[in-house]
Write an enzyme that holds these catalytic residues in place. Structure first.
Site, PDB file in Angstrom:
ATOM      1  N   GLU A 173     -50.243  17.374  36.005  1.00 42.27           N
ATOM      2  CA  GLU A 173     -49.314  18.326  36.646  1.00 42.27           C
ATOM      3  C   GLU A 173     -49.631  19.753  36.210  1.00 42.27           C
ATOM      4  O   GLU A 173     -49.413  20.100  35.044  1.00 42.27           O
ATOM      5  CB  GLU A 173     -47.857  17.998  36.233  1.00 42.27           C
ATOM      6  CG  GLU A 173     -47.414  16.606  36.639  1.00 42.27           C
ATOM      7  CD  GLU A 173     -46.013  16.245  36.141  1.00 42.27           C
ATOM      8  OE1 GLU A 173     -45.405  17.019  35.380  1.00 42.27           O
ATOM      9  OE2 GLU A 173     -45.540  15.172  36.527  1.00 42.27           O
TER      10      GLU A 173
ATOM     11  N   HIS B  96     -46.676  21.688  34.354  1.00 40.17           N
ATOM     12  CA  HIS B  96     -45.979  21.157  33.174  1.00 40.17           C
ATOM     13  C   HIS B  96     -46.721  21.503  31.881  1.00 40.17           C
ATOM     14  O   HIS B  96     -47.865  21.108  31.691  1.00 40.17           O
ATOM     15  CB  HIS B  96     -45.820  19.637  33.289  1.00 40.17           C
ATOM     16  CG  HIS B  96     -45.219  19.012  32.068  1.00 40.17           C
ATOM     17  ND1 HIS B  96     -43.966  18.426  32.040  1.00 40.17           N
ATOM     18  CD2 HIS B  96     -45.696  18.888  30.806  1.00 40.17           C
ATOM     19  CE1 HIS B  96     -43.715  17.970  30.836  1.00 40.17           C
ATOM     20  NE2 HIS B  96     -44.758  18.237  30.055  1.00 40.17           N
TER      21      HIS B  96
ATOM     22  N   ASP C 193     -41.585  23.454  32.914  1.00 37.60           N
ATOM     23  CA  ASP C 193     -42.248  23.365  34.223  1.00 37.60           C
ATOM     24  C   ASP C 193     -42.148  24.755  34.822  1.00 37.60           C
ATOM     25  O   ASP C 193     -41.028  25.273  35.013  1.00 37.60           O
ATOM     26  CB  ASP C 193     -41.521  22.366  35.136  1.00 37.60           C
ATOM     27  CG  ASP C 193     -41.661  20.922  34.668  1.00 37.60           C
ATOM     28  OD1 ASP C 193     -42.589  20.625  33.903  1.00 37.60           O
ATOM     29  OD2 ASP C 193     -40.828  20.099  35.072  1.00 37.60           O
TER      30      ASP C 193
ATOM     31  N   HIS D  52     -39.718  17.192  27.616  1.00 36.28           N
ATOM     32  CA  HIS D  52     -38.547  17.931  28.125  1.00 36.28           C
ATOM     33  C   HIS D  52     -37.293  17.510  27.354  1.00 36.28           C
ATOM     34  O   HIS D  52     -36.423  18.325  27.084  1.00 36.28           O
ATOM     35  CB  HIS D  52     -38.317  17.612  29.605  1.00 36.28           C
ATOM     36  CG  HIS D  52     -39.268  18.286  30.542  1.00 36.28           C
ATOM     37  ND1 HIS D  52     -39.192  19.622  30.837  1.00 36.28           N
ATOM     38  CD2 HIS D  52     -40.294  17.805  31.280  1.00 36.28           C
ATOM     39  CE1 HIS D  52     -40.141  19.941  31.718  1.00 36.28           C
ATOM     40  NE2 HIS D  52     -40.830  18.845  32.002  1.00 36.28           N
TER      41      HIS D  52
HETATM   42  C1  LIG Z   1     -40.892  14.870  36.693  1.00 38.49           C
HETATM   43  C2  LIG Z   1     -41.867  15.953  36.328  1.00 38.49           C
HETATM   44  N1  LIG Z   1     -41.347  17.233  36.678  1.00 38.49           N
HETATM   45  C3  LIG Z   1     -42.165  15.905  34.829  1.00 38.49           C
HETATM   46  O1  LIG Z   1     -41.635  16.683  34.079  1.00 38.49           O
HETATM   47  N2  LIG Z   1     -43.058  14.980  34.438  1.00 38.49           N
HETATM   48  C4  LIG Z   1     -43.399  14.805  33.045  1.00 38.49           C
HETATM   49  C5  LIG Z   1     -44.525  13.824  32.877  1.00 38.49           C
HETATM   50  C6  LIG Z   1     -42.199  14.342  32.242  1.00 38.49           C
HETATM   51  O2  LIG Z   1     -41.340  13.627  32.780  1.00 38.49           O
HETATM   52  O3  LIG Z   1     -42.176  14.656  31.040  1.00 38.49           O
HETATM   53 ZN    ZN Z   2     -42.400  18.755  33.278  1.00 42.41          ZN
END
Ligand SMILES: C[C@@H](N)C(=O)N[C@H](C)C(=O)O
Ligand code: ZN
Length: 227
Positions: A205, A208, A147, A140
């Site tokens: 997840e 994601h 997401d 990100h």
């Molecule tokens: C916090 C969650 N939405 C997320 O994006 N997790 C992944 C592993 C990240 O932080 O890159």
């Molecule tokens: Zn994410």
């Protein structure tokens, strides 16, 4: 070297050190702020972070970190806008176009996330199954992860998925199978179409997705309101 020139040089070096942001978990030179980001965009326009809604107007935004409805229970962004690198958004545009033919659309929970926010997440929930390790940073932070979920265009409702967003549970796993068949089918539909356009789900997840080639994009720490 004359003395006055030397003093000026030391002064400039000190000023730069004072201005440079220091990071606790990572070599600070690896994190790009606005000045270095702008230089990069000049050299390579693909590095631009673009506003997703401008490229995909139909997209639904449910940017949880711009609200208090998230696992931190506080607003992490002061602006509810979603950005990602240009090639990522162009690929997402193709996903959206294909989904549209099936009466479906995309809902985004998060996209570009400043590095400092990843540090905040990790300090609140230091479980690297669900939150990126700040020693490596998150995709990100590179503007290369999204997401998201699927919606029915007619009703505007999200399809039935295995869990809600940021449910840090086993059920959220991208291959978890002890679920109603419809939830599995919806999750797999998302996986298949995202993979077709270069996105890979992470194992923990279902919501994601990392964009292929994320390694070419640096970690950024630019607040959303500065873009
Ligand atoms: C916090 C969650 N939405 C997320 O994006 N997790 C992944 C592993 C990240 O932080 O890159
Ligand atoms: Zn994410």
């Amino acid at each position: 070297m004359n003395h006055r020139y030397l003093i000026l040089l030391i002064f400039v070096a000190c000023a730069l050190r004072v201005n440079a942001q220091h990071y606790k978990y990572i070599d600070s030179t690896k994190i790009y702020g606005i000045a270095r980001y702008k230089l990069q965009v000049k050299a390579n326009p693909d590095k631009q972070l673009v506003e997703i809604k401008k490229y995909i107007p139909e997209i639904i935004l449910d940017l949880r970190y711009a609200t208090t409805n998230n696992f931190m229970h506080r607003r992490m962004y002061t602006r509810a806008k979603a950005y990602a690198r240009l090639p990522v958004v162009k690929a997402l545009q193709q996903v959206e176009a294909e989904l549209k033919m099936q009466g479906l659309g995309i809902k985004i929970y998060d996209a570009y996330r400043p590095y400092s926010v990843t540090v905040n997440f990790y300090e609140m929930a230091p479980d690297t199954n669900f939150v990126a390790d700040p020693r490596k940073g998150s995709k990100h932070n590179r503007g290369c992860a999204i997401d998201l979920s699927l919606i029915n265009i007619k009703t505007g409702k999200e399809l039935d998925m295995p869990t809600g967003f940021d449910s840090f549970s086993r059920k959220a796993g991208a291959n978890y199978m002890d679920l109603p068949p419809q939830q599995i089918a919806n999750r797999e539909l998302l996986k298949t179409i995202m993979a077709k356009y270069g996105f890979r789900v992470i194992s923990t997840e279902w919501w994601h997705y990392d964009f292929t080639g994320w390694e070419k994009y640096e970690l950024l720490d630019i607040p959303v309101q500065a873009l």
